[in-house]
Scaffold this motif. Structure first.
Motif, mmCIF file in Angstrom:
data_model
loop_
_atom_site.group_PDB
_atom_site.id
_atom_site.type_symbol
_atom_site.label_atom_id
_atom_site.label_comp_id
_atom_site.label_asym_id
_atom_site.label_seq_id
_atom_site.Cartn_x
_atom_site.Cartn_y
_atom_site.Cartn_z
ATOM 1 N N ALA A 1 23.548 42.287 42.464
ATOM 2 C CA ALA A 1 23.073 41.119 43.202
ATOM 3 C C ALA A 1 22.870 39.985 42.215
ATOM 4 C CB ALA A 1 21.764 41.425 43.927
ATOM 5 N N CYS A 2 23.353 38.799 42.576
ATOM 6 C CA CYS A 2 23.221 37.604 41.734
ATOM 7 C C CYS A 2 22.403 36.548 42.461
ATOM 8 C CB CYS A 2 24.588 36.993 41.439
ATOM 9 S SG CYS A 2 25.714 38.061 40.575
ATOM 10 N N ASP A 3 21.801 35.643 41.695
ATOM 11 C CA ASP A 3 21.195 34.484 42.327
ATOM 12 C C ASP A 3 22.291 33.458 42.596
ATOM 13 O OD1 ASP A 3 21.712 33.173 39.923
ATOM 14 O OD2 ASP A 3 19.630 33.282 39.218
ATOM 15 N N ALA A 4 21.911 32.306 43.140
ATOM 16 C CA ALA A 4 22.901 31.305 43.530
ATOM 17 C C ALA A 4 23.650 30.721 42.337
ATOM 18 C CB ALA A 4 22.224 30.189 44.325
ATOM 19 N N ASP A 5 23.067 30.834 41.142
ATOM 20 C CA ASP A 5 23.721 30.329 39.931
ATOM 21 C C ASP A 5 24.614 31.375 39.272
ATOM 22 O OD1 ASP A 5 22.500 27.791 40.093
ATOM 23 O OD2 ASP A 5 20.667 28.592 39.183
ATOM 24 N N GLY A 6 24.670 32.570 39.864
ATOM 25 C CA GLY A 6 25.531 33.602 39.318
ATOM 26 C C GLY A 6 24.888 34.500 38.288
ATOM 27 N N LEU B 1 31.275 38.324 33.615
ATOM 28 C CA LEU B 1 31.737 39.690 33.822
ATOM 29 C C LEU B 1 32.945 39.796 34.737
ATOM 30 C CD1 LEU B 1 28.283 41.491 34.197
ATOM 31 C CD2 LEU B 1 29.729 41.362 32.164
ATOM 32 N N MET B 2 33.093 38.846 35.657
ATOM 33 C CA MET B 2 34.183 38.913 36.644
ATOM 34 C C MET B 2 34.876 37.568 36.771
ATOM 35 S SD MET B 2 32.466 41.443 39.502
ATOM 36 C CE MET B 2 30.749 41.155 39.027
ATOM 37 N N ALA B 3 35.612 37.244 35.717
ATOM 38 C CA ALA B 3 36.276 35.937 35.664
ATOM 39 C C ALA B 3 37.670 35.943 36.279
ATOM 40 C CB ALA B 3 36.365 35.469 34.214
ATOM 41 N N ASP B 4 38.171 37.141 36.650
ATOM 42 C CA ASP B 4 39.534 37.231 37.198
ATOM 43 C C ASP B 4 39.646 36.489 38.526
ATOM 44 O OD1 ASP B 4 40.811 39.461 35.377
ATOM 45 O OD2 ASP B 4 38.809 40.168 35.940
ATOM 46 N N ASP B 5 40.733 35.712 38.657
ATOM 47 C CA ASP B 5 41.003 35.041 39.938
ATOM 48 C C ASP B 5 41.336 36.092 40.995
ATOM 49 O OD1 ASP B 5 40.618 32.457 39.007
ATOM 50 O OD2 ASP B 5 42.687 32.305 38.268
ATOM 51 N N PRO B 6 40.908 35.939 42.244
ATOM 52 C CA PRO B 6 40.202 34.779 42.808
ATOM 53 C C PRO B 6 38.680 34.975 42.897
ATOM 54 C CG PRO B 6 40.962 36.152 44.582
ATOM 55 C CD PRO B 6 41.329 36.875 43.300
ATOM 56 N N LEU B 7 38.092 35.792 42.021
ATOM 57 C CA LEU B 7 36.678 36.149 42.163
ATOM 58 C C LEU B 7 35.735 34.947 42.032
ATOM 59 C CD1 LEU B 7 36.554 39.595 40.327
ATOM 60 C CD2 LEU B 7 36.908 39.086 42.749
ATOM 61 N N PRO B 8 35.957 34.009 41.089
ATOM 62 C CA PRO B 8 35.063 32.850 41.042
ATOM 63 C C PRO B 8 35.059 32.057 42.355
ATOM 64 C CG PRO B 8 36.276 33.034 38.992
ATOM 65 C CD PRO B 8 36.893 34.012 39.951
ATOM 66 N N GLU B 9 36.247 31.911 42.953
ATOM 67 C CA GLU B 9 36.327 31.195 44.231
ATOM 68 C C GLU B 9 35.671 32.011 45.349
ATOM 69 O OE1 GLU B 9 36.952 28.078 46.664
ATOM 70 O OE2 GLU B 9 37.323 28.158 44.502
ATOM 71 N N ASN B 10 35.836 33.331 45.291
ATOM 72 C CA ASN B 10 35.197 34.187 46.297
ATOM 73 C C ASN B 10 33.680 34.134 46.204
ATOM 74 O OD1 ASN B 10 37.702 34.907 47.178
ATOM 75 N ND2 ASN B 10 37.658 37.004 46.379
ATOM 76 N N PHE B 11 33.181 33.959 44.989
ATOM 77 C CA PHE B 11 31.726 33.818 44.809
ATOM 78 C C PHE B 11 31.220 32.592 45.574
ATOM 79 C CE2 PHE B 11 27.818 32.544 42.729
ATOM 80 C CZ PHE B 11 27.176 33.744 42.460
ATOM 81 N N LYS B 12 31.954 31.489 45.481
ATOM 82 C CA LYS B 12 31.568 30.277 46.205
ATOM 83 C C LYS B 12 31.627 30.506 47.716
ATOM 84 C CE LYS B 12 33.315 27.190 42.580
ATOM 85 N NZ LYS B 12 34.312 26.128 42.245
ATOM 86 N N LYS B 13 32.641 31.260 48.154
ATOM 87 C CA LYS B 13 32.756 31.554 49.580
ATOM 88 C C LYS B 13 31.561 32.379 50.068
ATOM 89 C CE LYS B 13 37.838 31.493 49.806
ATOM 90 N NZ LYS B 13 39.053 32.298 50.068
ATOM 91 N N ALA B 14 31.131 33.336 49.226
ATOM 92 C CA ALA B 14 29.970 34.151 49.600
ATOM 93 C C ALA B 14 28.727 33.292 49.734
ATOM 94 C CB ALA B 14 29.753 35.260 48.566
#
Length: 236
Positions: free
Chosen positions: A145-150, A179-192
């Motif tokens: 679980a991450c906060d809004a800043d990751g 830890l999870m810089a692979d695309d598209p994970l950064p964009e998926n984080f924003k979607k979450a």
């Protein structure tokens, strides 16, 4: 038993008792019941007429007369005392409760007020949360679980092992992006963060070769507000 207060103050006092969330039981100095509020009637299942002059142990079995006297002596130096106990309902069922005992000046000198708060629901919730926390730790897939800043705030043992972390304290010094810089994970984080759940398969570098993992990201909702992102990483 007469009150040493004007009648209008007695009426105001009873209105106050009637509006209290907690069950209130008033006893004489020996622990015999002289008044209860409506909440106590709901809690224990008895009307006031059924319990007048009964010992407080009728409601709280652990409060035997000698215990009541010990409490009274303890109250000579303090205004109140709190104890954990079990309440007894009319149907014979028991419930866990917190009992606060104090001396009241509105009644005869030395009378006691027992304020009873049912903690059964809290106990069930704590047990449920403890069970979920245990399940979280023993899960085979990596959970976090991450906060809004990751920033990583919580994770399980499998997560630490997958990312070669020393433990949860080490994990809390890391970020999702690290830890999870692979695309598209950064964009998926924003979607979450925007309220969307994503499921993505990626190929990650393992200790010896490449391995495919499935990453699920979802918003961590508290009420109507997203406070961060929760996710899982599972080897396929």
């Amino acid at each position: 038993m007469p009150l040493f207060v004007p009648k209008d103050r007695k009426s105001l006092f009873r209105q106050f008792l009637a509006g209290m969330y907690d069950a209130v039981v008033i006893t004489d100095p020996n622990g015999h019941i002289i008044e209860i509020n409506p909440r106590a009637e709901e809690h224990f299942g008895y009307s006031q007429d059924e319990v007048i002059d009964r010992p407080i142990s009728f409601f709280i079995p652990g409060l035997a007369p000698e215990i009541v006297q010990r409490i009274r002596r303890g109250l000579e130096g303090d205004r109140h005392m709190m104890i954990d106990a079990n309440g007894l309902n009319k149907d014979g069922s028991k419930f866990s409760c917190e009992v606060t005992v104090s001396i009241i000046d509105l009644m005869d000198p030395g009378d006691l007020v027992f304020t009873v708060r049912n903690t059964e629901r809290r106990r069930r919730i704590n047990n449920m949360l403890r069970a979920k926390a245990n399940a979280f730790q023993v899960a085979q897939c990596a959970l976090f679980a991450c906060d809004a800043d990751g920033n990583i705030r919580e994770c399980n043992t499998a997560f630490c092992e997958m990312f070669d972390l020393e433990g949860e304290d080490d994990a809390r010094t890391r970020t999702f992006a690290e830890l999870m810089a692979d695309d598209p994970l950064p964009e998926n984080f924003k979607k979450a963060l925007a309220g969307e759940t994503t499921v993505t398969g990626i190929v990650a570098e393992g200790e010896e070769d490449q391995e495919e993992v499935e990453v699920v990201l979802a918003p961590n909702m508290l009420g109507n507000k997203c406070h961060g992102v929760v996710g899982s990483v599972t080897k396929v």
